[in-house]
Design an enzyme around this catalytic site. Structure first.
Site, PDB file in Angstrom:
ATOM      1  N   GLU A  14       0.834  -1.211   0.000  1.00  0.00           N
ATOM      2  CA  GLU A  14       0.000   0.000   0.000  1.00  0.00           C
ATOM      3  C   GLU A  14       0.870   1.264   0.000  1.00  0.00           C
ATOM      4  O   GLU A  14       0.499   2.276  -0.588  1.00  0.00           O
ATOM      5  CB  GLU A  14      -0.942  -0.026   1.208  1.00  0.00           C
ATOM      6  CG  GLU A  14      -2.027  -1.091   1.056  1.00  0.00           C
ATOM      7  CD  GLU A  14      -2.893  -1.218   2.301  1.00  0.00           C
ATOM      8  OE1 GLU A  14      -2.353  -1.592   3.358  1.00  0.00           O
ATOM      9  OE2 GLU A  14      -4.094  -0.917   2.219  1.00  0.00           O
ATOM     10  N   GLU A  23      -3.709  -9.510   3.726  1.00  0.00           N
ATOM     11  CA  GLU A  23      -4.456  -9.229   4.965  1.00  0.00           C
ATOM     12  C   GLU A  23      -5.560 -10.245   5.229  1.00  0.00           C
ATOM     13  O   GLU A  23      -5.878 -10.556   6.373  1.00  0.00           O
ATOM     14  CB  GLU A  23      -5.067  -7.826   4.897  1.00  0.00           C
ATOM     15  CG  GLU A  23      -4.075  -6.700   5.131  1.00  0.00           C
ATOM     16  CD  GLU A  23      -3.334  -6.258   3.881  1.00  0.00           C
ATOM     17  OE1 GLU A  23      -3.381  -6.988   2.863  1.00  0.00           O
ATOM     18  OE2 GLU A  23      -2.711  -5.191   3.904  1.00  0.00           O
TER      19      GLU A  23
HETATM   20  N1  3HC Z   1       4.479  -7.621  11.750  1.00  0.00           N
HETATM   21  C1  3HC Z   1       5.243  -8.007  12.787  1.00  0.00           C
HETATM   22  N2  3HC Z   1       6.112  -9.040  12.732  1.00  0.00           N
HETATM   23  C2  3HC Z   1       6.212  -9.678  11.570  1.00  0.00           C
HETATM   24  C3  3HC Z   1       5.449  -9.343  10.434  1.00  0.00           C
HETATM   25  C4  3HC Z   1       4.549  -8.245  10.558  1.00  0.00           C
HETATM   26  N3  3HC Z   1       3.791  -7.830   9.516  1.00  0.00           N
HETATM   27  N4  3HC Z   1       5.756 -10.171   9.432  1.00  0.00           N
HETATM   28  C5  3HC Z   1       6.701 -11.017   9.911  1.00  0.00           C
HETATM   29  N5  3HC Z   1       6.972 -10.719  11.200  1.00  0.00           N
HETATM   30  C6  3HC Z   1       7.956 -11.380  12.056  1.00  0.00           C
HETATM   31  C7  3HC Z   1       7.601 -12.834  12.314  1.00  0.00           C
HETATM   32  O1  3HC Z   1       6.751 -12.958  13.417  1.00  0.00           O
HETATM   33  C8  3HC Z   1       8.961 -13.445  12.557  1.00  0.00           C
HETATM   34  O2  3HC Z   1       9.325 -13.117  13.874  1.00  0.00           O
HETATM   35  P1  3HC Z   1      10.199 -14.142  14.725  1.00  0.00           P
HETATM   36  O3  3HC Z   1      11.472 -14.319  13.953  1.00  0.00           O
HETATM   37  O4  3HC Z   1      10.343 -13.481  16.022  1.00  0.00           O
HETATM   38  O5  3HC Z   1       9.395 -15.399  14.776  1.00  0.00           O
HETATM   39  C9  3HC Z   1       9.874 -12.653  11.624  1.00  0.00           C
HETATM   40  O6  3HC Z   1       9.163 -11.446  11.310  1.00  0.00           O
HETATM   41  C10 3HC Z   1      10.203 -13.368  10.338  1.00  0.00           C
HETATM   42  O7  3HC Z   1       8.999 -13.830   9.756  1.00  0.00           O
HETATM   43  P2  3HC Z   1       8.896 -15.272   9.079  1.00  0.00           P
HETATM   44  O8  3HC Z   1       9.447 -16.299   9.973  1.00  0.00           O
HETATM   45  O9  3HC Z   1       7.487 -15.403   8.613  1.00  0.00           O
HETATM   46  O10 3HC Z   1       9.903 -15.084   7.858  1.00  0.00           O
HETATM   47  P3  3HC Z   1       9.776 -15.569   6.361  1.00  0.00           P
HETATM   48  O11 3HC Z   1      10.986 -15.088   5.679  1.00  0.00           O
HETATM   49  O12 3HC Z   1       9.406 -17.001   6.296  1.00  0.00           O
HETATM   50  O13 3HC Z   1       8.509 -14.785   5.746  1.00  0.00           O
HETATM   51  C11 3HC Z   1       7.135 -12.905   5.284  1.00  0.00           C
HETATM   52  C12 3HC Z   1       8.547 -13.403   5.624  1.00  0.00           C
HETATM   53  C13 3HC Z   1       6.704 -13.429   3.907  1.00  0.00           C
HETATM   54  C14 3HC Z   1       7.187 -11.409   5.245  1.00  0.00           C
HETATM   55  C15 3HC Z   1       6.130 -13.410   6.338  1.00  0.00           C
HETATM   56  O14 3HC Z   1       6.627 -13.097   7.618  1.00  0.00           O
HETATM   57  C16 3HC Z   1       4.767 -12.816   6.244  1.00  0.00           C
HETATM   58  O15 3HC Z   1       3.963 -13.295   5.466  1.00  0.00           O
HETATM   59  N6  3HC Z   1       4.468 -11.792   7.049  1.00  0.00           N
HETATM   60  C17 3HC Z   1       3.167 -11.210   7.164  1.00  0.00           C
HETATM   61  C18 3HC Z   1       2.858 -10.343   6.009  1.00  0.00           C
HETATM   62  C19 3HC Z   1       1.501  -9.729   6.183  1.00  0.00           C
HETATM   63  O16 3HC Z   1       0.538 -10.370   6.499  1.00  0.00           O
HETATM   64  N7  3HC Z   1       1.417  -8.418   5.948  1.00  0.00           N
HETATM   65  C20 3HC Z   1       0.206  -7.715   6.097  1.00  0.00           C
HETATM   66  C21 3HC Z   1       0.109  -7.214   7.473  1.00  0.00           C
HETATM   67  S1  3HC Z   1      -1.464  -6.477   7.829  1.00  0.00           S
HETATM   68  C22 3HC Z   1      -1.396  -4.972   7.106  1.00  0.00           C
HETATM   69  O17 3HC Z   1      -0.450  -4.651   6.477  1.00  0.00           O
HETATM   70  C23 3HC Z   1      -2.580  -4.099   7.343  1.00  0.00           C
HETATM   71  C24 3HC Z   1      -2.547  -2.908   6.462  1.00  0.00           C
HETATM   72  O18 3HC Z   1      -3.398  -3.126   5.386  1.00  0.00           O
HETATM   73  C25 3HC Z   1      -2.960  -1.674   7.170  1.00  0.00           C
END
Ligand code: 3HC
Ligand code: NAI
Length: 693
Positions: free
Chosen positions: A108, A128
């Site tokens: 975004e 999301e």
């Molecule tokens: N917020 C906080 N922590 C996050 C995070 C996030 N969005 N995304 C990942 N982390 C943290 C994980 O909890 C993990 O922490 P840890 O090492 O302490 O366990 C660390 O980052 C690494 O994450 P992964 O183990 O998942 O690492 P990968 O390399 O396998 O994957 C990733 C990376 C593809 C970025 C995956 O973490 C992911 O899918 N993250 C979530 C992405 C997501 O859902 N984004 C949307 C958020 S909601 C939003 O944006 C609302 C908006 O519209 C207003």
């Protein structure tokens, strides 16, 4: 270079200001990051730079909002909307330079740049929906304006991470940069924008792609219909769709944005998103094993052996072939081997979008054999033979004599004692449970079972390997049925009791289906086959299963089981089954009674939660959330209800579960005896979540 704050710095590359963000692990949009971006864009705007590039350090571009901040009291920092307005309204071209993943709020933000440059390995998406949410920072309004309504519907309701080359074709990425040369390419692009006086594209102002969907409500109706099964029970997909409808049907970007904000608020404060956000962290937490630190050395797995090419062995082998690891599959008989390999081939050919050359490539990694000596060069051997201790012991003795030193010897047993199996070898430290779920090439769960003597490096290797083959792993200790099947036994027992008290199989199934499971226990039995473990010669009509199997009602494969099936395998309640059940009830002298849906649900679920606590108090699971990971990935527990332990808190916590268990215990006896840990938690006024570490 100017340091903007702890996570942002402003650099200069000729005429281009380069705003660099570095907030490990994934550059999530924490308050610090938002403030850094805000101040950084402001400083870049005030400087004499002619264009601005936003780039991230570390493994990824911004991976989204900081999920840990959701629900926490807001800090008085710049909002994401402030940052976005600053970017979109900038009189200087703003270019987002993307590597890793640009997800959620990250995409975004990028959508508010005037242009996006990405390396081919980058992925972009609005995931999301997987958190029970919708993109709440304009994504629902901007994405369809870039990629069109149909693609936006698909992307937002699936949460798919779109590879950059595809995103480029969709217009989401303006230029692909050579791998490893992102910054140079983005700066060059920025210079080009200045030199050519390229327009400052504001996505919010371009409605062209929305026009195509105007006055065509059927686009949305058909999309809903086509995905009804997938979306069943979930709130978020529908809210995402409604936002895109608003983009098409409202008169302005701002009106659409207001609808997005309204629907976002509803999801954010709801129970489903709370469950799905909890689950996001639960899955990651499950990888953390207190006495097996992250830096534990792992063993290299270059070649895998699988013993048994039956239901499980075939699926297990596919997981490794899919990531290019060669597999030797050993069977007892040639026909079983041929059958097993043919089933694998069929599965590949049937899989969606299967390309013949891909099938051949994967099949070429599988070598069938009738000789266990062919395991000699395997780094990991997974046994998937019949579920009998004498057979398992026999094959492990043989494997011990054949496998090279340091090879991991894994068993796929569902229930058996892995310590007993390990004890027949001279290397119990190399023996572990790798419990896959059926169909093993599809189901996400891998229950890794730690024996008393299993080496820490073996555990670490199994956990990491699970991730590599696309599974979600959870660690269990040795006990009958480990975490998942041990709890399932509770539900199965109650299901059988319920039908002998007056409920019909379809009543039980309907209640669990409506709860959110893909199917109930009886439909499940029909799918798996009622005759697993049933021996015709020993069958004396003593159980309902005997009666059904003797009548050749062995499940879907014979056209009938608990249910009748039509030619399309659609289940219908069966008069035969109903009569058979009633005959048993009459014979037992019991009086059938009307059983409420509420009782069916409570008797199915409370004893499972209770068993979960026994598993925890015996130390067979590390934390309550690991149990939830097992149930969501292995048994179809609806993720929007978090998992059985999370659900326990949702419905009132230990005190409520204890009260119900005691009430059932008073009426029905020991099957409902509360676990000591349940009594303790209730007495201390605690939640099940307090068992998470
Ligand atoms: N917020 C906080 N922590 C996050 C995070 C996030 N969005 N995304 C990942 N982390 C943290 C994980 O909890 C993990 O922490 P840890 O090492 O302490 O366990 C660390 O980052 C690494 O994450 P992964 O183990 O998942 O690492 P990968 O390399 O396998 O994957 C990733 C990376 C593809 C970025 C995956 O973490 C992911 O899918 N993250 C979530 C992405 C997501 O859902 N984004 C949307 C958020 S909601 C939003 O944006 C609302 C908006 O519209 C207003
Ligand atoms: P299956 O009966 O489909 O396959 C077992 C295969 O092993 C057969 O093809 C048989 O010929 C072969 N076999 C038996 N002894 C052998 C030996 N000594 N050497 C070589 N091959 C031999 O059984 P299934 O369902 O695949 O189960 C295998 C294991 O996986 C069992 O321990 C079971 O408990 C477990 N499991 C089964 C699940 C399921 O849903 N079917 C789910 C999870 C685990």
């Amino acid at each position: 270079m100017t340091e903007i704050n702890a996570v942002t710095k402003l650099e200069r590359d000729g005429d281009v200001a380069v705003l660099v963000l570095n907030s490990p692990p994934v550059n999530a949009l924490s308050s610090n990051v938002r403030q850094g971006l805000y101040d950084g864009f402001k400083a870049a705007g005030a400087s004499d730079a002619k264009a601005i590039v936003l780039i991230c350090e570390g493994r990824t571009f911004i991976a989204g909002a900081d999920i840990t901040e959701f629900g926490a009291p807001g800090k008085p920092t710049a909002s994401l909307l402030d940052v976005q307005a600053m970017m979109e309204d900038s009189p200087k071209p703003v270019i987002a330079a993307i590597h890793g993943t640009a997800l959620g709020g990250g995409l975004e933000v990028a959508l508010c740049a005037h242009y996006r440059v990405a390396v081919p390995s980058a992925r972009l998406g609005l995931p999301e929906v997987a958190l029970g949410l919708l993109p709440g920072a304009g994504g629902t309004q901007r994405l369809p304006r870039v990629v069109g309504v149909e693609t936006a519907l698909e992307m937002m309701t699936s949460g798919r991470h779109v590879p950059a080359p595809e995103a480029h074709k969709l217009g989401l990425v303006d230029e692909l940069a050579p791998e490893g040369k992102l910054r140079e390419a983005a700066v060059a692009f920025a210079n080009k924008c200045v030199a050519e006086n390229k327009p400052l594209v504001k996505i919010s102002e371009n409605n062209t792609k929305l026009q195509a969907a105007k006055g065509k409500p059927e686009i949305f109706a058909e999309f809903r219909k086509a995905n009804a099964r997938k979306f069943r029970g979930f709130d978020a997909p529908e809210a995402n769709i409604k936002c895109i409808e608003a983009a098409v049907n409202t008169n302005s970007f701002e009106e659409g944005l207001a609808e997005e904000r309204r629907l976002f608020g509803g999801l954010m404060s709801g129970a489903q998103s709370a469950a799905q956000r909890y689950y996001f962290f639960a899955e990651r937490q499950a990888n953390k094993i207190p006495d097996v630190p992250d830096d534990t050395p792992i063993r290299e797995i270059k070649k895998v052996g699988v013993l048994g090419a039956g239901t499980m062995g075939g699926g297990i082998s596919m997981n490794f072939a899919n990531i290019g690891i060669p597999v030797t599959i050993v069977e007892m008989q040639k026909d079983a081997l041929d059958r097993g390999l043919a089933t694998i081939r069929k599965n590949y050919e049937r899989s969606r979008g299967a390309k013949p050359e891909e099938t051949e490539k994967r099949m070429s990694l599988l070598t069938g054999s009738l000789d266990m000596n062919d395991f000699a060069d395997c780094d990991l051997i997974i046994e998937a033979v019949y579920e009998r201790m004498d057979i398992k012991k026999d094959v492990f003795k043989k494997l011990d004599g054949i496998a090279k030193p340091g090879a991991i010897l894994a068993t796929n047993t569902s229930y058996l004692n892995i310590d007993e199996i390990a004890a027949v070898t001279k290397r119990p430290q190399d023996v572990i449970g790798m419990h896959f779920f059926s169909p093993a090439n599809v189901m996400k769960l891998l229950e890794v079972v730690r024996g008393e003597k299993t080496g820490k490096d073996v555990i670490a290797t199994a956990m990491k390997l699970a991730k590599k083959i696309g599974k979600v792993a959870a660690l269990a200790g040795v006990c009958h049925g480990f975490i998942g099947n041990r709890m399932l036994s509770q539900r199965q027992r109650e299901a059988q009791k319920l039908i002998m008290e007056g409920a019909m199989p379809w009543d039980v199934d309907r209640v669990l289906y409506d709860f959110g499971f893909p199917m109930g226990p009886f439909a499940m039995s029909d799918l798996a086959g009622l005759d697993i473990g049933w021996v015709k010669e020993n069958s004396k009509g003593e159980t309902l299963r005997d009666v059904l199997c003797e009548a050749d009602r062995r499940g879907q494969k014979t056209g009938a089981g608990y249910y009748d099936y039509d030619e399309n395998r659609v289940a219908k309640p069966s008069a035969f089954t109903e009569k058979a059940i009633n005959d048993f009830i009459v014979k037992s002298g019991a009086n059938p009674r009307k059983i409420s849906d509420e009782e069916i649900l409570e008797r199915s679920i409370y004893p499972m939660i209770n068993e979960g606590l026994k598993i925890l108090e015996e130390g067979k699971a590390i934390r309550a959330s690991d149990i939830d990971v097992v149930w969501v990935n292995g048994y179809g527990w609806p993720v929007y209800r978090g998992g059985p332990m999370f659900y326990g808190d949702l419905i009132g916590g230990p005190a409520k579960v204890l009260e119900k268990m005691k009430a059932f215990e008073a009426k029905m006896g020991d099957d409902f005896k509360p676990a000591p840990l349940l009594e303790k938690l209730a007495a201390e006024g605690k939640k099940f979540a307090d068992l998470n570490k």
